[in-house]
Structure formats: structure tokens, C-alpha cells
Design a protein around this motif. Structure first.
Motif, PDB file in Angstrom:
ATOM      1  N   MET A  12       7.312  -1.868 -10.487  1.00  0.00           N
ATOM      2  CA  MET A  12       6.113  -1.364  -9.817  1.00  0.00           C
ATOM      3  C   MET A  12       5.510  -0.173 -10.555  1.00  0.00           C
ATOM      4  N   ASP A  13       4.197  -0.083 -10.512  1.00  0.00           N
ATOM      5  CA  ASP A  13       3.502   1.116 -10.976  1.00  0.00           C
ATOM      6  C   ASP A  13       3.457   2.064  -9.784  1.00  0.00           C
ATOM      7  N   ILE A  14       4.356   3.038  -9.764  1.00  0.00           N
ATOM      8  CA  ILE A  14       4.484   3.893  -8.583  1.00  0.00           C
ATOM      9  C   ILE A  14       3.288   4.821  -8.390  1.00  0.00           C
ATOM     10  N   SER A  15       2.422   4.905  -9.400  1.00  0.00           N
ATOM     11  CA  SER A  15       1.220   5.733  -9.249  1.00  0.00           C
ATOM     12  C   SER A  15       0.181   5.041  -8.373  1.00  0.00           C
ATOM     13  N   LYS A  16       0.392   3.766  -8.099  1.00  0.00           N
ATOM     14  CA  LYS A  16      -0.585   2.990  -7.329  1.00  0.00           C
ATOM     15  C   LYS A  16      -0.157   2.744  -5.891  1.00  0.00           C
ATOM     16  N   VAL A  17       0.922   3.396  -5.462  1.00  0.00           N
ATOM     17  CA  VAL A  17       1.355   3.254  -4.078  1.00  0.00           C
ATOM     18  C   VAL A  17       1.485   4.635  -3.440  1.00  0.00           C
ATOM     19  N   GLU A  18       1.257   4.685  -2.128  1.00  0.00           N
ATOM     20  CA  GLU A  18       1.442   5.924  -1.379  1.00  0.00           C
ATOM     21  C   GLU A  18       2.928   6.079  -1.071  1.00  0.00           C
ATOM     22  N   ILE A  19       3.516   7.173  -1.528  1.00  0.00           N
ATOM     23  CA  ILE A  19       4.940   7.417  -1.281  1.00  0.00           C
ATOM     24  C   ILE A  19       5.073   8.215   0.012  1.00  0.00           C
ATOM     25  N   LEU A  20       5.578   7.569   1.046  1.00  0.00           N
ATOM     26  CA  LEU A  20       5.692   8.197   2.360  1.00  0.00           C
ATOM     27  C   LEU A  20       6.957   9.028   2.497  1.00  0.00           C
ATOM     28  N   GLY A  21       7.923   8.749   1.662  1.00  0.00           N
ATOM     29  CA  GLY A  21       9.184   9.475   1.676  1.00  0.00           C
ATOM     30  C   GLY A  21       9.988   9.056   0.474  1.00  0.00           C
ATOM     31  N   ASN A  22      10.609  10.015  -0.194  1.00  0.00           N
ATOM     32  CA  ASN A  22      11.329   9.709  -1.431  1.00  0.00           C
ATOM     33  C   ASN A  22      12.838   9.871  -1.286  1.00  0.00           C
ATOM     34  N   VAL A  23      13.250  10.489  -0.182  1.00  0.00           N
ATOM     35  CA  VAL A  23      14.675  10.714   0.062  1.00  0.00           C
ATOM     36  C   VAL A  23      15.010  10.317   1.494  1.00  0.00           C
ATOM     37  N   TRP A  24      16.296  10.306   1.795  1.00  0.00           N
ATOM     38  CA  TRP A  24      16.762   9.928   3.122  1.00  0.00           C
ATOM     39  C   TRP A  24      16.186  10.867   4.188  1.00  0.00           C
ATOM     40  N   ASP A  25      15.776  10.290   5.301  1.00  0.00           N
ATOM     41  CA  ASP A  25      15.244  11.002   6.462  1.00  0.00           C
ATOM     42  C   ASP A  25      13.857  11.582   6.213  1.00  0.00           C
ATOM     43  N   LYS A  38       0.823  -1.216   0.000  1.00  0.00           N
ATOM     44  CA  LYS A  38       0.000   0.000   0.000  1.00  0.00           C
ATOM     45  C   LYS A  38       0.856   1.264   0.000  1.00  0.00           C
ATOM     46  N   GLY A  39       2.017   1.191   0.656  1.00  0.00           N
ATOM     47  CA  GLY A  39       2.865   2.366   0.750  1.00  0.00           C
ATOM     48  C   GLY A  39       4.332   2.006   0.670  1.00  0.00           C
ATOM     49  N   VAL A  40       5.140   2.974   0.244  1.00  0.00           N
ATOM     50  CA  VAL A  40       6.582   2.753   0.131  1.00  0.00           C
ATOM     51  C   VAL A  40       7.333   3.945   0.704  1.00  0.00           C
ATOM     52  N   PHE A  41       8.594   3.720   1.042  1.00  0.00           N
ATOM     53  CA  PHE A  41       9.481   4.800   1.467  1.00  0.00           C
ATOM     54  C   PHE A  41      10.868   4.485   0.927  1.00  0.00           C
ATOM     55  N   GLY A  42      11.594   5.521   0.565  1.00  0.00           N
ATOM     56  CA  GLY A  42      12.878   5.334  -0.090  1.00  0.00           C
ATOM     57  C   GLY A  42      12.799   5.823  -1.523  1.00  0.00           C
TER      58      GLY A  42
END
Length: 349
Positions: A110-123, A90-94
Motif C-alpha cells: 500500500m501507498d500509506i500516503s494515500k490513506v487516512e491513518i486513524l491509529g498507528n499503535v495499540w489502543d 479510505k482509512g486504516v488503523f493498526g
């Protein structure tokens, strides 16, 4: 380990999260039964199954749930590996999305439009969005023997831990075959069909690629390979110790440049840092370059000392994935690329 990873390790000690996260509201969201039973996106096959779920991770931590996790949140590379086995998150980070909006190399297919991106960079990790997903489990890798969860910020790790149990797969100081097997076991526990032809064929292709690489290394024992990573001011030379891909390639017979332990001290035992003026310190016939978006890619390196390297002049530069997507489908090309490079390499150093 590359410059990106070095920066990450340094930042763990000097960065702090800014602003209040409103943990009370976050925890309330986590406890919302409606949120847990709903959610957007397609259900995985695992979500449709019933019964308890147990998995013991590489920290020795055993996670027990009443049912197989449906709402999975994972580090991007882990999510990409699970995707290859038919398990959706459902969600990814990194690193997930590049500056131009395309899928990062670590996102795989992965189709990144179908996941919630919780963070795209370090920290970067949005705890409120994480709670809103009503996560059943968080899954990531570990690059040390202390059980540090990769890309989970130190400043918010305790808040994140209260929202769902975590699973850590170690990618530290072992050959790549071990975490590949662990990811296989994890995917199977989550409901993946490990008897599917695409899955079994991918494993066979990996084994065939390993045989090919071993043969190529045996045929070209004098060809020296260097693993590098580029940043604006520093060129990093990785040793084979600690890195899962390099340890495996070395075991298959590949002859690597090995910086002395004393030179790798600053890099935590992973790499030696060189100025661009000293980039010719080691003689190499093939150079493997870090393919992550946080690093400078070979085509964009303008340093004259780089362009003068024999391997560069000979066109014997290939890509390397220091954080491999841990599915057999994605790891096979890593072996094939190096095998082909060895088969075609000329001694230039």
C-alpha cells in the motif's frame, strides 16, 4: 502469539481512553450526506457498481448495505490484503508507519500516503477522523472466538460501532488457508476481479509453495523449528496451536518445538515466556523470528545467550509473520522462506 500480542491482550483490561470524544459531533458527521457522496482519493472498482451488498462474517454477522461499500476503513493488514486484490480503502488503523516514516511491514504494498491513518499503535483510534471519512464498513481480523475486533479499542468500540457496520475475519485456531479463502470471498464481494491473471497466478504460486514445503519437511523430519519473538526482557516461544501460519506449517509436516500447555497458560495458550537466561530451554535447528515492528529483530538482539544458540551460530534464523497479510501473493513467500530454510538446514541441535 508474540509478546506484542500478549501486551495487547493485557492492555484491553487495564487501559481506558482519555478525554471526551464529542460523540454528538461524530454522529452528525457520519450522517452528512455530502461527506458520504464525496471524499478524497481514487474510487475503487467496487464504488462504481450499483446494487445491494451482503457479506456474512466469521462472527455469523450478516452485513447488508444498499450498495457495495465505497468508503472502507480497515485494519492495516486487511487493507494490505484487499490492496493486492485491487480494492482500496479510505482509512486504516493498526501498525502502518514506522518511526522513520516508512511503511510498516504489515502495510504490504500500500501507498500509506494515500490513506487516512486513524491509529498507528495499540489502543489508538481517532473516532472523529473515522466519522469524517463517512465509513460504509469497518473490516478487521479477530484473534479469539469471542468476536473481538482486532485493534478496535475497548474504550471506544461502542462509539465506533454506531458509525458503520463491521466485518470480522477470524484468524484464530485454524489453518491459514481458511482466512485466505475468506479474504478472497470478501474481496470478490467488494468488486475485485478474481479472474485477473495476477490473482489466479498468485494462488497457483501459493499452492506450489505449499507442495514444496511439504516435500522439504518430509525430507528433513529431524529438523526442529522454533517460533520465537523477542522483547527487551522476555523471549517468547510460540506453540503451533491457535496460530494460523504455524498450524498450517505443522499440517504440512514441519517439526516444531511445542511448549507444554501448562507453560503456555500465562500466554493464553499461545506461547511460553522465557527469560533470556533460559532462552536455550528448547533445542532447535531453525528459529523463526517475529518480523513485526513491535518486536526486537534478530540483528538487534545483544543477549549473549541468544548468540550462543546453535541455530543462531549456524545462521539458521529466518523471519516469521505472526499476522500474515491475507492474500496469496503475500503468504507465498512465508512458505517459500521456510521451505528453503528446511532444504538447506543442518542438524545443529
Amino acid at each position: 502469539m508474540s509478546n506484542a500480542r500478549a501486551t495487547h491482550l493485557t492492555r484491553r483490561g487495564i487501559l481506558a481512553a482519555g478525554g471526551a470524544l464529542g460523540l454528538g459531533a461524530v454522529l452528525a458527521a457520519c450522517g452528512d450526506d455530502d461527506a458520504k457522496s464525496g471524499g478524497s482519493g481514487e474510487e475503487t472498482a467496487a464504488a462504481k457498481k450499483s446494487g445491494p451488498w451482503t457479506f456474512k462474517d466469521d462472527r455469523g454477522t450478516e452485513v447488508k448495505l444498499d450498495k457495495i461499500p465505497a468508503n472502507i476503513v480497515a485494519f492495516t493488514g486487511v487493507a494490505a490484503a484487499l490492496y493486492d486484490y485491487g480494492i482500496s480503502v479510505k482509512g486504516v488503523f493498526g501498525p502502518t508507519k514506522t518511526a522513520d516514516g516508512k511503511a510498516d511491514v504489515q502495510a504490504g504494498d500500500m501507498d500509506i500516503s494515500k490513506v487516512e491513518i486513524l491509529g498507528n499503535v495499540w489502543d489508538q483510534f481517532n473516532v472523529e477522523k473515522y466519522a469524517a471519512l463517512a465509513p460504509d464498513v469497518l473490516i478487521t481480523t479477530m484473534f479469539d472466538d469471542a468476536g473481538t475486533l482486532w485493534y478496535v479499542p475497548a474504550a471506544s468500540k461502542d462509539k465506533i460501532a454506531k458509525l458503520a457496520p463491521s466485518v470480522g475475519i477470524s484468524v484464530y485456531d485454524r489453518q491459514i488457508t481458511e482466512p485466505l479463502q475468506r479474504m478472497w470471498e470478501l474481496a470478490e464481494s467488494l468488486g475485485a476481479d478474481m479472474t485477473a491473471a495476477t490473482v489466479t497466478d498468485a494462488k497457483k504460486k501459493f499452492e506450489a509453495a505449499a507442495t514444496r514445503l511439504r516435500a522439504a519437511a518430509k525430507a528433513k523430519p529431524d529438523i526442529k523449528v522454533m517460533a520465537g519473538s523477542a522483547s527487551q526482557d522476555i523471549f517468547y516461544v510460540s506453540g503451533t496451536n491457535l496460530s494460523i501460519d504455524l498450524e498450517y506449517f505443522k499440517a504440512l509436516g514441519v517439526n516444531f518445538v511445542e511448549p507444554p500447555e501448562s507453560a503456555k497458560k500465562e500466554g493464553g495458550g499461545w506461547y511460553e515466556s522465557l527469560s533470556w537466561e533460559n532462552v536455550d530451554k528448547y533445542k532447535a535447528d531453525i528459529i523463526m523470528m517475529d518480523d513485526r515492528s513491535s518486536t526486537i529483530q534478530p540483528a538487534d538482539i545483544t543477549e549473549a545467550t541468544w548468540k550462543k544458540l546453535p541455530a543462531v551460530k549456524a545462521g539458521q534464523v529466518i523471519s516469521r509473520s505472526p499476522e500474515p497479510i491475507l492474500s496469496y501473493d503475500k503468504c507465498t513467500p512465508l512458505l517459500e522462506t521456510l521451505a528453503e530454510a528446511l532444504e538447506n538446514a543442518k542438524k545443529v541441535s
